[in-house]
Design a protein around this motif. Structure first.
Motif, mmCIF file in Angstrom:
data_model
loop_
_atom_site.group_PDB
_atom_site.id
_atom_site.type_symbol
_atom_site.label_atom_id
_atom_site.label_comp_id
_atom_site.label_asym_id
_atom_site.label_seq_id
_atom_site.Cartn_x
_atom_site.Cartn_y
_atom_site.Cartn_z
ATOM 1 N N ALA A 180 14.352 20.197 1.263
ATOM 2 C CA ALA A 180 15.521 19.841 1.484
ATOM 3 C C ALA A 180 16.407 20.921 2.052
ATOM 4 C CB ALA A 180 16.153 19.330 0.400
ATOM 5 N N ARG A 181 16.506 22.074 1.293
ATOM 6 C CA ARG A 181 17.193 23.401 1.685
ATOM 7 C C ARG A 181 17.002 23.776 3.300
ATOM 8 N NH1 ARG A 181 18.277 28.783 -1.754
ATOM 9 N NH2 ARG A 181 19.505 29.924 -0.241
ATOM 10 N N THR A 182 15.623 23.602 3.423
ATOM 11 C CA THR A 182 14.944 24.185 4.821
ATOM 12 C C THR A 182 15.661 23.357 5.922
ATOM 13 O OG1 THR A 182 13.115 25.276 3.830
ATOM 14 C CG2 THR A 182 13.125 24.619 5.995
ATOM 15 N N ALA A 183 15.626 21.883 5.542
ATOM 16 C CA ALA A 183 16.177 20.991 6.604
ATOM 17 C C ALA A 183 17.556 21.155 6.894
ATOM 18 C CB ALA A 183 15.964 19.406 6.053
ATOM 19 N N ASP A 204 2.064 18.074 7.558
ATOM 20 C CA ASP A 204 1.829 18.936 6.450
ATOM 21 C C ASP A 204 3.137 19.274 6.027
ATOM 22 O OD1 ASP A 204 -0.207 20.645 4.832
ATOM 23 O OD2 ASP A 204 1.575 21.833 5.031
ATOM 24 N N TRP A 205 3.587 20.396 5.490
ATOM 25 C CA TRP A 205 5.103 20.781 4.970
ATOM 26 C C TRP A 205 6.126 20.367 6.074
ATOM 27 C CZ3 TRP A 205 5.146 20.075 -0.026
ATOM 28 C CH2 TRP A 205 4.226 20.847 -0.698
ATOM 29 N N GLY A 206 5.535 20.723 7.275
ATOM 30 C CA GLY A 206 6.722 20.184 8.316
ATOM 31 C C GLY A 206 7.025 18.493 8.368
ATOM 32 N N ALA A 207 6.296 17.781 7.841
ATOM 33 C CA ALA A 207 6.727 16.344 7.502
ATOM 34 C C ALA A 207 7.546 16.233 6.617
ATOM 35 C CB ALA A 207 5.425 15.489 7.440
ATOM 36 N N PHE A 208 7.624 17.178 5.585
ATOM 37 C CA PHE A 208 8.522 17.170 4.490
ATOM 38 C C PHE A 208 9.845 17.386 5.071
ATOM 39 C CE2 PHE A 208 4.628 16.809 1.977
ATOM 40 C CZ PHE A 208 5.019 16.350 0.923
ATOM 41 N N VAL A 209 9.789 18.635 5.692
ATOM 42 C CA VAL A 209 11.052 18.979 6.380
ATOM 43 C C VAL A 209 11.660 18.109 7.297
ATOM 44 C CG1 VAL A 209 12.031 21.041 7.726
ATOM 45 C CG2 VAL A 209 10.358 21.636 5.844
ATOM 46 N N SER A 210 10.676 17.500 8.337
ATOM 47 C CA SER A 210 11.368 16.653 9.069
ATOM 48 C C SER A 210 11.776 15.343 8.620
ATOM 49 C CB SER A 210 10.179 16.248 10.231
ATOM 50 O OG SER A 210 9.810 17.634 10.801
ATOM 51 N N THR A 211 11.089 14.689 7.722
ATOM 52 C CA THR A 211 11.734 13.960 6.751
ATOM 53 C C THR A 211 12.849 13.985 6.447
ATOM 54 O OG1 THR A 211 9.463 12.756 6.492
ATOM 55 C CG2 THR A 211 11.022 11.986 5.173
ATOM 56 N N GLU A 212 13.414 15.153 5.619
ATOM 57 C CA GLU A 212 14.640 15.354 4.968
ATOM 58 C C GLU A 212 15.531 15.511 6.096
ATOM 59 O OE1 GLU A 212 15.965 15.984 1.835
ATOM 60 O OE2 GLU A 212 14.159 14.563 1.639
ATOM 61 N N LEU A 213 15.182 16.054 7.218
ATOM 62 C CA LEU A 213 16.248 16.120 8.311
ATOM 63 C C LEU A 213 16.950 14.734 8.734
ATOM 64 C CD1 LEU A 213 15.087 18.794 11.129
ATOM 65 C CD2 LEU A 213 17.318 18.627 10.164
ATOM 66 N N ALA A 214 15.874 13.981 8.891
ATOM 67 C CA ALA A 214 16.000 12.363 9.249
ATOM 68 C C ALA A 214 16.993 11.720 8.033
ATOM 69 C CB ALA A 214 15.032 11.682 9.437
ATOM 70 N N GLU A 345 9.372 8.059 -3.931
ATOM 71 C CA GLU A 345 9.519 8.245 -2.688
ATOM 72 C C GLU A 345 10.205 7.084 -2.101
ATOM 73 O OE1 GLU A 345 5.201 10.404 -1.501
ATOM 74 O OE2 GLU A 345 5.609 8.077 -1.297
ATOM 75 N N ASN A 346 9.989 5.903 -2.290
ATOM 76 C CA ASN A 346 10.504 4.706 -1.708
ATOM 77 C C ASN A 346 11.985 4.537 -2.087
ATOM 78 O OD1 ASN A 346 8.127 4.183 -0.399
ATOM 79 N ND2 ASN A 346 7.593 2.775 -2.384
ATOM 80 N N ALA A 347 12.516 5.364 -2.975
ATOM 81 C CA ALA A 347 13.824 5.540 -3.552
ATOM 82 C C ALA A 347 14.559 6.383 -2.691
ATOM 83 C CB ALA A 347 13.924 5.743 -4.728
ATOM 84 N N GLN A 348 13.892 7.105 -1.482
ATOM 85 C CA GLN A 348 14.657 7.914 -0.467
ATOM 86 C C GLN A 348 14.155 7.281 0.755
ATOM 87 O OE1 GLN A 348 13.221 11.834 -1.535
ATOM 88 N NE2 GLN A 348 14.404 11.900 -3.497
ATOM 89 N N PRO A 349 14.434 6.161 0.941
ATOM 90 C CA PRO A 349 14.245 5.748 2.454
ATOM 91 C C PRO A 349 14.718 6.477 3.595
ATOM 92 C CG PRO A 349 16.208 4.615 1.583
ATOM 93 C CD PRO A 349 15.597 5.494 0.492
ATOM 94 N N VAL A 350 14.062 6.113 5.056
ATOM 95 C CA VAL A 350 14.415 6.859 6.012
ATOM 96 C C VAL A 350 14.709 5.624 6.965
ATOM 97 C CG1 VAL A 350 13.466 8.319 7.927
ATOM 98 C CG2 VAL A 350 12.670 8.797 5.548
ATOM 99 N N THR A 351 15.962 5.756 7.527
ATOM 100 C CA THR A 351 16.144 4.832 8.570
ATOM 101 C C THR A 351 16.230 5.155 9.725
ATOM 102 O OG1 THR A 351 18.735 5.510 8.177
ATOM 103 C CG2 THR A 351 17.912 3.571 6.873
#
Length: 419
Positions: A180-183, A204-214, A345-351
């Motif tokens: 989250a902080r990295t995003a 990998d961890w890039g998926a976590f950062v990218s998802t957080e960006l979104a 996870e599902n409580a943190q949706p990506v639109t």
């Protein structure tokens, strides 16, 4: 500097030059060119250590069930002794490379602008045990598709930051650097570069950062492309899975029980592990090399996985930047932040419009219906026939094709369906 200390990053490993002129700057980001140069004494010390490695006896099984095999490690070490780091530096410094001060930390990144005026900005984020080197071979095709047999309509301005504590990014000296902080830092970086709207890609961890960006700045992220979507099965999914889902569940369970011990160690005792990774090149090569082999597609006819040369280059990067411990702490930080269940996870949706490219050797396979619960605007779902956890190293042409397809909706309108 005494021989038994790690170079202080970033100052001792690079030669910063004048103010950054290729991209807009901001007072907070403080962007400057960042050519790299490892001191000769560090290369000499590495050669000495490689010549003096002490290895155990062979494993007592005919496979990798006890860890990386002795013969495989010997092959890696022999290749490392032959490796020419200065040639890597020359390639690296031929790519526009910068440093930015983001949230109190110096972050190193490649920034390659496309010659096409309508190019879409795109931030690519790597994971562990990889690095920005995962994306080196796709920079040209993404930024200048015409020169690589593609269409100008698929061009990107590409930004490739090294995660905090990885590569030439600074090693954090405080808690709190997780996805989250990295995003947030990545969003700040893209603003400093003048990119208010951009795409994001990661595995990998890039998926976590990218998802957080979104999730954090959905109005700015034009599209999201993942090779490891972050979506876990619910308990009820285990009651009536399809045959394909059953195979995925078995693979995930086997990996968690038999292949993820490294992650639990880094998530609980990264400092203890770090002493060995910083002190022994053989230990570092074994720790990283095991996963390069285990997570890539080495089936006959599938491309051979991550080559020995590619592995050595990534391992050398970790060694020469002294990031074995700091990259391990990423697990410690993230495992205290990451959702604990599929429900969380599902409580943190990506639109954000999302595209997923699934490679068969991925250790965390995901079913589409699991992903649809979290990624609410899933534009395409493409299951590849070859490749693994490191597609930029294993199947760069496929990855380029998938990234191009993933962001066509962002160029042509939100209503367009890619596949």
């Amino acid at each position: 500097m005494p021989e038994n200390t790690v170079p202080s990053l970033p100052e001792d490993t690079v030669s910063p030059t004048s103010e950054h002129t290729a991209s807009p700057t901001s007072e907070n980001a403080r962007i400057e060119p960042y050519p790299i140069h490892i001191p000769d004494r560090e290369l000499t010390l590495l050669r000495t250590r490689l010549d003096a490695v002490r290895l155990p006896e062979p494993e007592t099984v005919p496979d990798a069930s006890q860890g990386i095999e002795l013969d495989r490690l010997r092959t890696l070490l022999a290749a490392w002794r032959r490796h020419d780091w200065r040639a890597t530096e020359d390639r690296w410094n031929a790519i526009p490379h910068y440093r930015a001060r983001l949230d109190g930390l110096n972050i190193a990144f490649w920034h390659v602008r496309s010659p096409e005026p309508t190019a879409l900005p795109l931030v690519l984020t790597h994971g562990w045990p990889g690095s920005v080197l995962e994306f080196e071979s796709i920079l040209g095709p993404l930024t200048d598709p015409v020169a690589h047999g593609g269409s100008a309509a698929d061009a990107f301005h590409v930004v490739v930051p090294a995660l905090p504590g990885f590569g030439f990014s600074e090693r954090p000296r405080e808690r709190g650097w997780q996805p989250a902080r990295t995003a947030r830092a990545w969003a700040q970086l893209m603003s400093a570069l003048g990119y208010e709207r951009f795409g994001a890609h990661g595995g990998d961890w890039g998926a976590f950062v990218s998802t957080e960006l979104a999730r954090q700045v959905p109005e700015r992220v034009a599209g999201l492309h993942l090779t490891m979507p972050l979506a876990s099965p619910l308990p009820e999914d285990r009651n009536a899975p399809t045959p394909a889902e059953q195979r995925m569940l078995e693979r995930r369970d086997t990996h968690l029980a038999d292949g993820y011990g490294f992650g639990m160690i880094m998530a609980t005792r990264p400092q203890t592990l770090g002493y060995a990774l910083l002190d022994s090149p053989a230990g570092l090569a074994a720790w990283l090399g095991e996963k390069f082999a285990a997570y890539s597609d080495t089936r006959p006819g599938s491309g051979g996985g991550v080559s020995v040369a590619q592995q050595v280059e990534n391992i050398a990067l970790y060694w020469l930047t002294g990031t074995g411990a700091s990259s391990s702490r990423w697990y410690w930080e993230t495992m205290r932040w990451v959702p604990r269940s599929a429900e969380e996870e599902n409580a943190q949706p990506v639109t954000t419009p999302t595209a997923c490219s699934l490679f068969p050797a991925e250790p965390w396979p995901t079913a589409r219906r699991w992903a649809e619960r979290r990624y609410h605007d899933l534009r395409f779902w493409h299951e590849m026939d070859r490749g693994g956890h490191f597609p930029g190293l294993e199947q760069p042409n496929l990855l380029v094709s998938e990234i191009r397809a993933a962001f066509r909706h962002a160029r042509h309108g939100a209503g367009d369906q890619v596949r």
